[in-house]
Design an enzyme around this catalytic site. Structure first.
Site, mmCIF file in Angstrom:
data_model
loop_
_atom_site.group_PDB
_atom_site.id
_atom_site.type_symbol
_atom_site.label_atom_id
_atom_site.label_comp_id
_atom_site.label_asym_id
_atom_site.label_seq_id
_atom_site.Cartn_x
_atom_site.Cartn_y
_atom_site.Cartn_z
ATOM 1 N N SER A 102 95.878 68.023 39.671
ATOM 2 C CA SER A 102 97.262 67.666 39.383
ATOM 3 C C SER A 102 97.418 66.382 38.579
ATOM 4 C CB SER A 102 98.040 67.519 40.697
ATOM 5 O OG SER A 102 97.463 66.501 41.482
ATOM 6 N N ASP A 145 105.580 60.758 43.744
ATOM 7 C CA ASP A 145 105.744 61.383 45.060
ATOM 8 C C ASP A 145 104.697 60.781 45.985
ATOM 9 O OD1 ASP A 145 103.353 62.718 44.574
ATOM 10 O OD2 ASP A 145 104.328 64.611 44.012
ATOM 11 N N HIS A 153 101.109 61.538 43.939
ATOM 12 C CA HIS A 153 100.858 61.455 42.505
ATOM 13 C C HIS A 153 101.448 60.213 41.861
ATOM 14 C CE1 HIS A 153 100.782 65.802 43.581
ATOM 15 N NE2 HIS A 153 99.617 65.660 42.999
#
Ligand code: NAG
Ligand code: NAG
Length: 254
Positions: free
Chosen positions: A33, A230, A233
Site C-alpha cells: 500500500s 490513516d 499509512h
C-alpha cells in the site's frame, strides 16, 4: 537520518556505469500500500482507498486508490527525477502509450508485510506482480520494439516497498544486489523520530484505515500537520519529506 542515508547509499550503484541518476527512462514499482497507486481499485478486494477522504489533497482532489491524502513517495520521486508527475497503476485498463513507456506501479495494498495483510485476500501477491511485469514487457515491446524495450527496462529505476523492506535500485543490478537491500521502514523511522505526531488524521488516528476510513469518519483539519493519514499509512507530507531527503542525497552524489 541514519536510516535514510543507508537507503541513499544503495542508490550509488546506479551511477557506476557512468550514467546520471537523473536519466532514468522509466520507473517501475512493486510492493504494498505504500506504493500502490490504484491497482486495488480493479480487484475484488476490500483493501481499497478509492473513496473520500483518500486523495483529498491529490492534484485532482479525487480518490485515486492511493492510501494517503495525496501523492506517494514514488510519485514525488518520479516528478523530482523528471520522469513524470505521478505513477499510474498497471491494472488500469486505459493506460496510454506514454504512461507505459515511462513506467507503472504493479503494487497492491495488502501484499507482503503490509499491516493489512492478515485481514485481507484477493490482492496481488508479489508473484502476481512479477507476472504482470512480464506482460508489461510484452506490451512495451509491441510499442517501442524489442531493443528499446530492453533498454528502458534495464535502465528503469525500480522500487520495491513491502512493509519493513523498502528497496530502490536500478533493475540492471537486481540479480547481484538483491540480498543487500534490506533496509528501511518509513513508519518505524517516523515513530522513532517524530513520536509527537504519530496519531493519524482519519478518525481517532489509531484504528481507521481502508474500508473503515470513510466519508463519514471525522477528519483532522490539516493533514499536512500529520505524519500519518490513516492509522497505518503516511500522509502526503510525510511521503514528500522522505522523498526530499532522498533527492538531497541523490544530488549530493551527482
Ligand atoms: C547530470 O545531472 C546534473 C544535474 O541535473 C546535470 O547538471 C549534468 O549535466 C548531468 N550530466 C549528464 C552527463 O547528463
Ligand atoms: C497546514 O499545515 C501546514 C504545516 O503546518 C501549513 O504550512 C499550511 O499552511 C496549513 N494549511 C492550512 C490550510 O491551514
Amino acid at each position: 537520518m541514519f536510516h535514510l542515508c543507508y537507503l541513499f547509499l544503495l542508490l550509488s550503484p546506479v551511477k557506476s556505469n557512468g550514467e546520471n541518476i537523473t536519466t532514468f527512462p522509466a520507473i517501475l514499482i512493486f510492493g504494498d500500500s505504500t506504493v500502490d497507486t490504484g491497482n486495488n481499485n480493479y480487484l475484488t478486494t476490500a483493501v481499497k482507498a478509492n473513496h473520500y477522504p483518500y486523495g483529498k489533497d491529490f492534484p485532482t482532489h479525487f480518490p485515486t486508490g492511493r492510501f494517503s491524502n495525496g501523492k506517494l513517495s514514488v510519485d514525488f520521486l518520479a516528478s523530482m527525477l523528471g520522469v513524470k508527475e505521478s505513477i499510474p497503476p498497471f491494472v488500469y485498463p486505459g493506460l496510454s502509450t506514454y504512461e507505459l513507456v515511462t513506467g507503472v506501479s504493479f503494487a497492491s495494498a495488502g501484499t507482503g508485510y503490509d499491516t493489512l495483510t492478515t485481514a485481507m485476500t484477493r490482492v496481488l501477491p508479489m508473484s502476481k506482480q512479477v507476472e504482470y511485469f512480464k506482460s508489461y514487457s510484452e506490451r512495451l515491446k509491441k510499442i517501442v520494439g524489442e531493443k528499446e524495450a530492453r533498454r528502458i527496462i534495464n535502465r528503469a529505476l525500480v522500487a520495491v516497498s513491502a512493509g519493513t523492506n523498502d528497496f530502490i535500485f536500478n533493475f540492471y543490478d537486481v540479480p547481484t544486489r538483491r540480498a543487500e537491500f534490506n533496509i528501511y521502514n518509513y513508519q518505524e523511522f517516523i515513530l522513532e523520530r517524530l513520536h509527537d505526531f504519530v496519531k493519524g488524521c482519519c478518525g481517532t488516528g489509531l484504528l481507521e484505515a481502508g474500508p473503515i476510513c470513510t466519508p463519514l469518519t471525522p477528519l483532522c483539519q490539516n493533514s499536512s500537520e500529520y505524519l500519518f493519514f490513516d492509522s497505518i499509512h503516511p500522509s502526503e507530507k510525510a511521503y514528500h519529506y522522505v522523498t526530499e531527503c532522498l533527492m538531497k542525497e541523490i544530488n549530493d552524489r551527482l
